[in-house]
Design an enzyme around this catalytic site. Structure first.
Site, mmCIF file in Angstrom:
data_model
loop_
_atom_site.group_PDB
_atom_site.id
_atom_site.type_symbol
_atom_site.label_atom_id
_atom_site.label_comp_id
_atom_site.label_asym_id
_atom_site.label_seq_id
_atom_site.Cartn_x
_atom_site.Cartn_y
_atom_site.Cartn_z
ATOM 1 N N ASP A 9 -73.762 39.633 3.128
ATOM 2 C CA ASP A 9 -75.020 40.356 2.841
ATOM 3 C C ASP A 9 -74.798 41.705 2.175
ATOM 4 O OD1 ASP A 9 -76.330 38.268 4.259
ATOM 5 O OD2 ASP A 9 -75.838 39.282 6.125
ATOM 6 N N LYS A 54 -74.294 41.034 -3.137
ATOM 7 C CA LYS A 54 -73.457 40.505 -4.231
ATOM 8 C C LYS A 54 -74.300 39.889 -5.340
ATOM 9 C CE LYS A 54 -71.403 37.849 -1.218
ATOM 10 N NZ LYS A 54 -71.860 38.406 0.049
ATOM 11 N N GLY A 56 -77.279 33.739 1.349
ATOM 12 C CA GLY A 56 -78.592 34.136 0.855
ATOM 13 C C GLY A 56 -78.418 35.271 -0.134
ATOM 14 N N HIS A 57 -78.708 35.009 -1.387
ATOM 15 C CA HIS A 57 -78.571 36.051 -2.404
ATOM 16 C C HIS A 57 -79.948 36.416 -2.930
ATOM 17 C CE1 HIS A 57 -74.210 34.617 -3.301
ATOM 18 N NE2 HIS A 57 -74.318 35.295 -2.190
ATOM 19 N N GLN A 100 -70.861 34.915 1.432
ATOM 20 C CA GLN A 100 -70.437 35.585 2.678
ATOM 21 C C GLN A 100 -69.527 36.789 2.330
ATOM 22 O OE1 GLN A 100 -69.970 31.816 2.812
ATOM 23 N NE2 GLN A 100 -72.129 31.939 3.265
ATOM 24 N N THR A 118 -67.041 32.250 9.025
ATOM 25 C CA THR A 118 -67.613 31.028 8.464
ATOM 26 C C THR A 118 -66.445 30.061 8.211
ATOM 27 O OG1 THR A 118 -69.180 30.166 6.857
ATOM 28 C CG2 THR A 118 -67.584 31.808 6.034
#
Ligand code: IMP
Length: 436
Positions: free
Chosen positions: A13, A16, A40-41, A235, A250
């Protein structure tokens, strides 16, 4: 060819997506190469906000080839939900999206396994995104129960799904049977209909066919043709399966170490690695976080930085900038320069702190501990810096930043030993300061 990679240097988060979006027009190809719909981007431009999960951030530039490469695990339902949502907003998704036929598929049983296993592992939950990521990678490495994108186009696909689903059903029944009665599963159905799954995935296969290709070969050709390729990490480095805060990580190599394995590109073609980090630290899910601010300051940062998960909407844990962790991540990922994000969020604090070392059981640690138990015991040693007032969101030049903000940036750069190349003071493309 010039390969550039964008890698997160914290626990994900780090914004990026914004940096990838800023650089896509200087590239011919953008590649997602690890993780899945756990990422999630957020990309903001022209006053519009777009949330991406599986699709590379290059998708907003139609002349750029966006690739979901071999190391990604694909949930076809998430993929098509995302495609539908983007196309409904006028974003073109056609031949400009390519999906690896070697990538692995997430099935409904992976999500069920994810939910059960994380709650019944006899220790603190990892707090996964419950997208089935870990169980899918587990099957990939185990091989026997894995199903890849290319398998959907083989005549034995139906039998293969039936075979795997039957084994998974027995396994899940057993897991549920053994589950501690005190443990409550979240609202997901643990029962699945094999015929329905076969029908759904046959439909996904038809829809996906236009995008499926041998992306490794495509990328090797791109290397030969001297194309400019941007690698989009998902990530963050501290969530790396091998080098992160295991087991609170992850299931892929989310540091710079994963670029080549996930994409098939040889290492010497990566010419530049940009590490991305926030001006403070966040973490979502379980696991140690030495600089966590479980107090009013943390709440203020969360509110101002809108620190809620893009995928799961969970509130993110917020804390001071951890230079020990960031220096480790920057070295591990081979970073050449850094994008420092969300600096504007830190305005209005009288003082700011940066963690410069840890104290673990009376021992000073200047490096990031390999054992998560040590990190859990780590007491941060802080350097205190003066804060600054005022809104930074309209500042376009480095020299116009408040002097205390410049000092804060300079100290971070010194402590992690890397040049800060990009400073972000807002979500929009325009709210970016480039330091030459
Ligand atoms: P998983 O990737 O869903 O298995 O989750 C494992 C851990 O990584 C959990 O702590 C998640 O919260 C975290 N995680 C996974 N993806 C992201 C991400 O994109 N941003 C931040 N944390 C993530």
């Amino acid at each position: 060819m010039s390969g550039t990679a964008i890698i997160g240097l914290q626990w994900g988060d780090e914004a990026k997506g914004k940096v990838v979006d800023l650089l896509t027009d200087q590239n011919d190809v953008v590649v997602r190469y690890q993780g899945g719909a756990n990422a999630g981007h957020t990309v903001v431009f022209g006053g519009e906000k777009y949330k991406l999960s599986l699709i590379p951030s290059g998708i907003f530039r139609p002349d750029v080839q966006s690739i979901i490469a071999t190391g990604v695990v694909i949930d076809p339902k998430s993929l098509f939900d995302e495609i539908d949502s983007l196309t409904s907003r006028g974003i073109l998704i056609a031949k400009n999206l390519m999906i690896s036929d070697r990538a692995h598929l997430i099935f409904p049983w992976h999500k069920v396994e994810d939910a059960i296993l994380d709650r019944s592992n006899g220790r603190e939950a990892i707090g996964t995104t419950m997208r089935g990521i870990g169980p899918c990678y587990q099957d990939k490495v185990g091989r026997s129960l894995a199903i890849r994108v290319g398998d959907m186009y083989k005549s034995e696909f139906r039998n293969r799904v039936q075979h795997v689903a039957t084994i998974k059903k027995q396994y899940i029944d057993r897991l549920i049977c053994d589950l501690d009665k005190e443990i409550h599963l979240p609202e997901i159905s643990t029962d699945f209909n094999i015929e329905q799954i076969i029908a759904d995935y046959t439909g996904y296969a038809d829809r996906m066919r236009q995008y499926v290709n041998d992306t490794t070969n495509y990328l090797l050709d791109a290397v030969d043709a001297d194309k400019r390729v941007l690698f989009e990490g998902a990530q963050g480095s501290l969530l790396d399966i091998d080098h992160g805060t295991f087991p609170f990580v992850t299931s892929s190599n989310s540091s710079g170490t994963g670029i080549c394995a996930g994409s098939g590109i040889p290492p010497q073609f990566i010419k530049k690695i940009i590490g991305v980090m926030k001006a403070y630290t966040t973490r979502v899910g379980g696991g140690p976080f030495p600089t966590e601010l479980d107090n009013e300051i943390g709440d203020t940062i969360r509110k101002k930085g809108n620190e809620y998960g893009t995928v799961t909407k969970r509130p993110r844990r917020c804390g001071w900038f951890d230079a020990v962790a960031a220096r480790y991540a920057a070295r591990l990922s081979g970073v050449d320069s850094v994008g420092l994000m969300l600096l504007d969020v830190l305005s209005g604090h009288e003082i700011l702190r940066i963690c410069t070392s840890y104290n673990v059981n009376g021992r000073e640690f200047n490096h990031f501990p390999s054992q998560t138990e040590d990190l859990r015991l780590a007491m941060p040693n802080y350097e205190t810096l003066p804060g600054w007032e005022g809104d930074l969101t309209n500042i376009k030049n480095y020299n116009d930043l408040p002097s205390n903000a410049k000092y804060y940036i300079q100290r971070i750069s010194e402590l992690i030993g890397k040049k800060i190349e990009i400073i972000s003071v807002g979500a929009d493309r325009e709210q970016t300061i480039f330091c030459r």
